[in-house]
Write a protein that holds these residues in place. Structure first.
Motif, PDB file in Angstrom:
ATOM      1  N   ALA A  73       0.627  -1.423  -0.102  1.00 33.44           N
ATOM      2  CA  ALA A  73       0.237   0.005  -0.104  1.00 33.44           C
ATOM      3  C   ALA A  73       1.022   1.490   0.088  1.00 33.44           C
ATOM      4  O   ALA A  73       0.537   2.490  -0.564  1.00 33.44           O
ATOM      5  N   THR A  74       2.314   0.909   0.750  1.00 28.79           N
ATOM      6  CA  THR A  74       3.034   2.473   0.567  1.00 28.79           C
ATOM      7  C   THR A  74       3.723   2.649  -0.800  1.00 28.79           C
ATOM      8  O   THR A  74       3.692   4.276  -1.216  1.00 28.79           O
ATOM      9  N   ILE A  75       3.839   1.687  -1.321  1.00 24.98           N
ATOM     10  CA  ILE A  75       4.439   1.590  -2.548  1.00 24.98           C
ATOM     11  C   ILE A  75       3.549   2.304  -3.504  1.00 24.98           C
ATOM     12  O   ILE A  75       3.657   3.296  -4.334  1.00 24.98           O
ATOM     13  N   VAL A  76       2.448   1.787  -3.413  1.00 28.84           N
ATOM     14  CA  VAL A  76       1.856   2.953  -4.161  1.00 28.84           C
ATOM     15  C   VAL A  76       1.367   4.108  -3.428  1.00 28.84           C
ATOM     16  O   VAL A  76       1.069   4.633  -4.623  1.00 28.84           O
ATOM     17  N   LEU A  77       1.177   4.090  -2.732  1.00 27.12           N
ATOM     18  CA  LEU A  77       1.083   5.628  -2.289  1.00 27.12           C
ATOM     19  C   LEU A  77       1.800   6.805  -2.121  1.00 27.12           C
ATOM     20  O   LEU A  77       2.307   7.938  -3.269  1.00 27.12           O
ATOM     21  N   ILE A  78       3.141   6.351  -2.509  1.00 27.24           N
ATOM     22  CA  ILE A  78       4.345   6.872  -2.684  1.00 27.24           C
ATOM     23  C   ILE A  78       4.672   7.509  -4.378  1.00 27.24           C
ATOM     24  O   ILE A  78       4.928   8.905  -4.184  1.00 27.24           O
ATOM     25  N   PRO A  79       4.463   7.109  -4.967  1.00 24.71           N
ATOM     26  CA  PRO A  79       4.573   7.922  -7.003  1.00 24.71           C
ATOM     27  C   PRO A  79       3.444   9.361  -6.554  1.00 24.71           C
ATOM     28  O   PRO A  79       3.982  10.512  -7.187  1.00 24.71           O
ATOM     29  N   PRO A  80       2.135   8.913  -6.838  1.00 21.85           N
ATOM     30  CA  PRO A  80       1.104   9.767  -6.805  1.00 21.85           C
ATOM     31  C   PRO A  80       1.464  10.794  -5.921  1.00 21.85           C
ATOM     32  O   PRO A  80       1.131  12.454  -6.316  1.00 21.85           O
ATOM     33  N   ALA A  81       1.448  10.504  -4.433  1.00 21.89           N
ATOM     34  CA  ALA A  81       2.010  12.047  -3.579  1.00 21.89           C
ATOM     35  C   ALA A  81       2.885  12.446  -4.319  1.00 21.89           C
ATOM     36  O   ALA A  81       3.001  13.636  -3.584  1.00 21.89           O
ATOM     37  N   CYS A  82       4.240  12.572  -4.144  1.00 22.68           N
ATOM     38  CA  CYS A  82       5.619  12.770  -4.246  1.00 22.68           C
ATOM     39  C   CYS A  82       5.536  13.426  -5.758  1.00 22.68           C
ATOM     40  O   CYS A  82       5.967  14.573  -5.305  1.00 22.68           O
ATOM     41  N   ALA A  83       4.762  12.714  -6.541  1.00 17.58           N
ATOM     42  CA  ALA A  83       4.386  13.981  -7.659  1.00 17.58           C
ATOM     43  C   ALA A  83       3.817  15.211  -7.918  1.00 17.58           C
ATOM     44  O   ALA A  83       3.903  16.003  -7.917  1.00 17.58           O
ATOM     45  N   ALA A  84       2.469  15.079  -6.793  1.00 16.99           N
ATOM     46  CA  ALA A  84       1.605  15.591  -5.990  1.00 16.99           C
ATOM     47  C   ALA A  84       2.423  16.695  -6.200  1.00 16.99           C
ATOM     48  O   ALA A  84       2.393  18.494  -5.876  1.00 16.99           O
ATOM     49  N   TRP A  85       3.368  16.597  -4.618  1.00 14.45           N
ATOM     50  CA  TRP A  85       3.804  17.566  -3.611  1.00 14.45           C
ATOM     51  C   TRP A  85       5.023  18.087  -4.568  1.00 14.45           C
ATOM     52  O   TRP A  85       4.911  19.036  -4.686  1.00 14.45           O
ATOM     53  N   GLY A  86       5.504  17.316  -5.416  1.00 10.53           N
ATOM     54  CA  GLY A  86       6.783  17.549  -6.322  1.00 10.53           C
ATOM     55  C   GLY A  86       6.432  19.007  -6.868  1.00 10.53           C
ATOM     56  O   GLY A  86       6.620  19.866  -7.652  1.00 10.53           O
ATOM     57  N   PHE A  87       5.433  18.610  -7.818  1.00  8.09           N
ATOM     58  CA  PHE A  87       4.546  19.879  -8.602  1.00  8.09           C
ATOM     59  C   PHE A  87       4.126  20.908  -8.225  1.00  8.09           C
ATOM     60  O   PHE A  87       4.125  22.008  -8.225  1.00  8.09           O
ATOM     61  N   MET A  88       3.581  20.752  -7.397  1.00  6.59           N
ATOM     62  CA  MET A  88       3.200  22.207  -5.807  1.00  6.59           C
ATOM     63  C   MET A  88       4.403  22.997  -5.685  1.00  6.59           C
ATOM     64  O   MET A  88       3.857  24.289  -5.048  1.00  6.59           O
ATOM     65  N   GLU A  89       5.595  22.002  -5.649  1.00  4.66           N
ATOM     66  CA  GLU A  89       6.648  22.640  -5.088  1.00  4.66           C
ATOM     67  C   GLU A  89       6.924  23.365  -5.860  1.00  4.66           C
ATOM     68  O   GLU A  89       8.285  22.832  -7.304  1.00  4.66           O
ATOM     69  N   ARG A  90       7.153  24.658  -6.666  1.00  2.00           N
ATOM     70  CA  ARG A  90       7.680  25.402  -8.197  1.00  2.00           C
ATOM     71  C   ARG A  90       8.976  25.377  -8.244  1.00  2.00           C
ATOM     72  O   ARG A  90       9.745  26.582  -9.093  1.00  2.00           O
ATOM     73  N   SER A  91       9.436  25.350  -7.191  1.00  4.17           N
ATOM     74  CA  SER A  91      11.271  25.463  -7.005  1.00  4.17           C
ATOM     75  C   SER A  91      12.282  24.456  -7.144  1.00  4.17           C
ATOM     76  O   SER A  91      11.303  23.551  -7.999  1.00  4.17           O
ATOM     77  N   ARG A  92      13.586  24.246  -7.042  1.00  2.87           N
ATOM     78  CA  ARG A  92      13.827  23.466  -7.700  1.00  2.87           C
ATOM     79  C   ARG A  92      13.973  22.202  -6.833  1.00  2.87           C
ATOM     80  O   ARG A  92      13.913  21.259  -6.978  1.00  2.87           O
ATOM     81  N   TRP A  93      13.274  22.548  -5.905  1.00  2.00           N
ATOM     82  CA  TRP A  93      13.143  21.566  -4.440  1.00  2.00           C
ATOM     83  C   TRP A  93      11.661  20.004  -4.720  1.00  2.00           C
ATOM     84  O   TRP A  93      11.931  19.453  -4.493  1.00  2.00           O
ATOM     85  N   GLY A  94      11.522  20.921  -6.026  1.00  2.00           N
ATOM     86  CA  GLY A  94      10.584  20.038  -5.996  1.00  2.00           C
ATOM     87  C   GLY A  94      10.969  19.135  -6.938  1.00  2.00           C
ATOM     88  O   GLY A  94      10.461  18.036  -6.659  1.00  2.00           O
ATOM     89  N   PRO A  95      12.107  18.898  -8.461  1.00  2.00           N
ATOM     90  CA  PRO A  95      12.620  17.571  -8.375  1.00  2.00           C
ATOM     91  C   PRO A  95      13.425  16.875  -7.109  1.00  2.00           C
ATOM     92  O   PRO A  95      13.303  15.687  -7.210  1.00  2.00           O
ATOM     93  N   ALA A  96      13.629  17.030  -6.556  1.00  2.00           N
ATOM     94  CA  ALA A  96      14.363  17.434  -5.773  1.00  2.00           C
ATOM     95  C   ALA A  96      13.766  15.717  -4.429  1.00  2.00           C
ATOM     96  O   ALA A  96      13.736  15.180  -3.940  1.00  2.00           O
ATOM     97  N   VAL A  97      12.420  16.411  -4.408  1.00  2.05           N
ATOM     98  CA  VAL A  97      11.025  15.413  -3.423  1.00  2.05           C
ATOM     99  C   VAL A  97      10.898  13.669  -4.358  1.00  2.05           C
ATOM    100  O   VAL A  97      10.713  13.518  -3.757  1.00  2.05           O
TER     101      VAL A  97
END
Length: 121
Positions: A73-97
């Motif tokens: 369950a954790t593995i299934v949730l990691i990609p969309p959660a981090c993609a959303a977080w990374g996309f919301m972070e519009r600085s260089r730290w988005g890709p770092a997430v």
């Protein structure tokens, strides 16, 4: 669990992590191609989850079922959660997430395999 699919997920995840780290070091925000890559990775992970669920429904069981389901369950949730977080972070730290998430996934996939078949450790 399908070993070939697990290996594909691990390799794809590490490639995306390197790509996102390069983007981070170049001081660039996350772009649509990063989201597409994470979407493909997520589809691979969902495929592994479906295969694992079918195998479990067919009678194959991991040594520790609750632990296995928690990791899955954790593995299934990691990609969309981090993609959303990374996309919301519009600085260089988005890709770092995204890179961080993609470095976690291979480790969790190895652990998932260990829980599925403890004799392979």
């Amino acid at each position: 669990m399908v070993d070939g699919l697990t290996t594909t997920i691990e390799i794809a995840s590490l490639i995306i992590a390197v790509w996102c780290l390069i983007t981070t070091f170049r001081d660039r925000p996350m772009l649509v191609p990063h989201l597409i890559a994470m979407g493909v990775l997520w589809l691979l992970v969902i495929g592994q989850a479906v295969v694992s669920g079918v195998l479990m429904a067919g009678g194959e069981r991991p040594a520790e079922t609750a632990t296995f389901i928690g990791y899955l369950a954790t593995i299934v949730l990691i990609p969309p959660a981090c993609a959303a977080w990374g996309f919301m972070e519009r600085s260089r730290w988005g890709p770092a997430v995204i890179a961080f998430a993609c470095l976690i996934l291979p480790v969790m996939m190895v652990r998932l395999e260990q829980v599925w078949d403890p004799s392979s450790v």
